[in-house]
Design a protein around this motif. Structure first.
Motif, mmCIF file in Angstrom:
data_model
loop_
_atom_site.group_PDB
_atom_site.id
_atom_site.type_symbol
_atom_site.label_atom_id
_atom_site.label_comp_id
_atom_site.label_asym_id
_atom_site.label_seq_id
_atom_site.Cartn_x
_atom_site.Cartn_y
_atom_site.Cartn_z
ATOM 1 N N MET A 126 33.364 17.531 78.999
ATOM 2 C CA MET A 126 34.455 16.898 79.738
ATOM 3 C C MET A 126 34.203 16.961 81.240
ATOM 4 O O MET A 126 34.433 15.971 81.963
ATOM 5 C CB MET A 126 35.774 17.600 79.399
ATOM 6 N N ILE A 127 33.734 18.095 81.717
ATOM 7 C CA ILE A 127 33.432 18.226 83.149
ATOM 8 C C ILE A 127 32.347 17.241 83.546
ATOM 9 O O ILE A 127 32.422 16.581 84.587
ATOM 10 C CB ILE A 127 33.018 19.671 83.472
ATOM 11 N N ASN A 128 31.326 17.114 82.709
ATOM 12 C CA ASN A 128 30.234 16.191 83.008
ATOM 13 C C ASN A 128 30.740 14.753 83.087
ATOM 14 O O ASN A 128 30.404 13.999 84.007
ATOM 15 C CB ASN A 128 29.152 16.340 81.934
ATOM 16 N N ASN A 129 31.565 14.367 82.117
ATOM 17 C CA ASN A 129 32.070 12.988 82.103
ATOM 18 C C ASN A 129 32.970 12.711 83.314
ATOM 19 O O ASN A 129 32.888 11.652 83.941
ATOM 20 C CB ASN A 129 32.833 12.730 80.805
ATOM 21 N N ASP A 170 42.931 22.481 72.624
ATOM 22 C CA ASP A 170 42.165 23.710 72.773
ATOM 23 C C ASP A 170 40.682 23.338 72.852
ATOM 24 O O ASP A 170 40.109 22.828 71.880
ATOM 25 C CB ASP A 170 42.423 24.629 71.576
ATOM 26 N N LEU A 171 40.097 23.551 74.057
ATOM 27 C CA LEU A 171 38.712 23.170 74.301
ATOM 28 C C LEU A 171 37.841 24.401 74.321
ATOM 29 O O LEU A 171 38.154 25.395 74.986
ATOM 30 C CB LEU A 171 38.585 22.432 75.637
ATOM 31 N N ASP A 172 36.734 24.320 73.576
ATOM 32 C CA ASP A 172 35.756 25.397 73.658
ATOM 33 C C ASP A 172 34.832 25.136 74.847
ATOM 34 O O ASP A 172 34.962 24.134 75.554
ATOM 35 C CB ASP A 172 34.975 25.515 72.354
ATOM 36 N N ASP A 173 33.889 26.037 75.052
ATOM 37 C CA ASP A 173 33.005 25.910 76.215
ATOM 38 C C ASP A 173 32.161 24.646 76.162
ATOM 39 O O ASP A 173 31.905 24.006 77.194
ATOM 40 C CB ASP A 173 32.082 27.136 76.306
ATOM 41 N N GLU A 195 41.545 21.024 88.576
ATOM 42 C CA GLU A 195 42.995 20.853 88.402
ATOM 43 C C GLU A 195 43.312 20.277 87.031
ATOM 44 O O GLU A 195 44.288 20.684 86.363
ATOM 45 C CB GLU A 195 43.533 19.945 89.497
ATOM 46 N N ALA A 196 42.486 19.341 86.566
ATOM 47 C CA ALA A 196 42.728 18.739 85.250
ATOM 48 C C ALA A 196 42.584 19.775 84.136
ATOM 49 O O ALA A 196 43.400 19.832 83.196
ATOM 50 C CB ALA A 196 41.759 17.584 85.037
ATOM 51 N N LEU A 197 41.535 20.595 84.220
ATOM 52 C CA LEU A 197 41.349 21.624 83.193
ATOM 53 C C LEU A 197 42.488 22.637 83.194
ATOM 54 O O LEU A 197 42.935 23.093 82.138
ATOM 55 C CB LEU A 197 40.011 22.326 83.411
#
Length: 309
Positions: free
Chosen positions: A284-287, A275-278, A263-265
């Motif tokens: 970010m997902i890991n944190n 603008d986030l790259d892979d 949901e956050a992404l």
């Protein structure tokens, strides 16, 4: 071949009406005997004639026999029936009916009268130790609510219907424990004693009703009153349950964390905040997952920049 006994109403007369008739007969018979005796005294006081004496003696003997044969045994024909009680009548070894209406009654004085309670009763079984469907030793007990609905069957189909209820109830409880496991890993596919109490109670009631039908007993309710692992494996099973509960809790935490990260992404992408790259998405997902699933408070590391430019 076993004889099937069907309950039916017995012959009976209102007790107060029968009492009035018997008292009237007793009074009339006593008066006739007294009159006969007085007549004998008068005959003996005058000139004694054999014909008069024989007639008076015959009359006195007749009324005396009536008083002895009819009136005196009739007193044993009276009985009372309380509410929720039945009286089973047996005459010369044959069942002649049942009286269930409450009140004061009179019936065949030579019939044997046996009282049967129709009140609702409870049976609390003792704690039984038995293996469940998976072979684990467990302790189980139940409470059974029952009542007699056919007094003839309860008296003549079994020797002692109360003892019969107790033995058959414990047998049904053992059968229940063998049929179901105490606990199942997948509660939706395999019902267990602990997970589906309503289904277990219904099965136990049906099992008991099938066993107690022959005794004229109706099972109103049957439920487990005690359910536990046997002491020798209770501690081990407790640890297994704790581990299962911890795994379920972890699974729920992970599922919730994944949902929150997703949901956050989505919100960041929709609002075009950054603008986030892979690679940055993965970091970010890991944190976020570490923060959301950790049992301890996470201290963030703030990047204040480099000392050298």
């Amino acid at each position: 071949m076993k004889q099937q006994i069907a309950e039916f109403s017995a012959f009976k007369v209102n007790g107060f009406l029968a009492l009035s008739v018997i008292l009237a007969l007793a009074i009339f018979g006593s008066w006739q005997v007294w009159a006969t005796i007085q007549g004998l005294i008068e005959v003996l006081g005058r000139s004694l004639k054999v014909e008069d004496f024989a007639d008076l003696a015959e009359i006195g003997a007749w009324f005396g026999a009536t008083l002895l044969i009819v009136v005196i045994p009739s007193w044993s024909g009276f009985f009372t029936v309380e509410p929720n009680q039945a009286v089973v009548l047996v005459f010369l070894g044959r069942y002649v009916g049942t009286v269930q209406e409450a009140g004061f009654w009179w019936t065949n004085p030579f019939a044997n009268k046996r009282q049967v309670s129709l009140r609702v009763r409870n049976f609390n079984s003792k704690i039984l130790k038995v293996n469940d469907a998976q072979g684990s030793p467990i302790e189980i007990a139940a409470v059974v609510v029952w009542q007699v609905v056919e007094s003839a069957k309860s008296r003549f189909a079994v020797d002692d219907y109360e003892q019969f209820v107790g033995i058959q109830s414990e047998t049904a409880i053992r059968t229940l424990a063998i049929r179901y496991p105490y606990d199942a890993p997948d509660e939706q596919s395999i019902p267990s004693l602990r997970a589906v109490p309503d289904e277990i109670a219904l099965y136990l009631q049906k099992e008991l009703q099938a066993r107690l039908e022959v005794a004229g007993v109706e099972v109103l309710e049957a439920r487990l009153s005690h359910l536990a692992y046997a002491p020798e494996i209770a501690q081990m099973m407790l640890r297994r349950q704790q581990a299962k509960a911890m795994i379920d809790a972890r699974r729920q935490i992970v599922d919730s964390a994944v949902g929150m990260v997703d949901e956050a992404l989505k919100r960041i992408s929709e609002r075009q905040i950054i603008d986030l790259d892979d690679e940055r998405k993965a970091a970010m997902i890991n944190n976020l997952l570490v923060v959301l699933t950790s049992e301890q408070n996470i201290q963030p590391v703030v990047n204040a920049g480099s000392l050298y430019t």
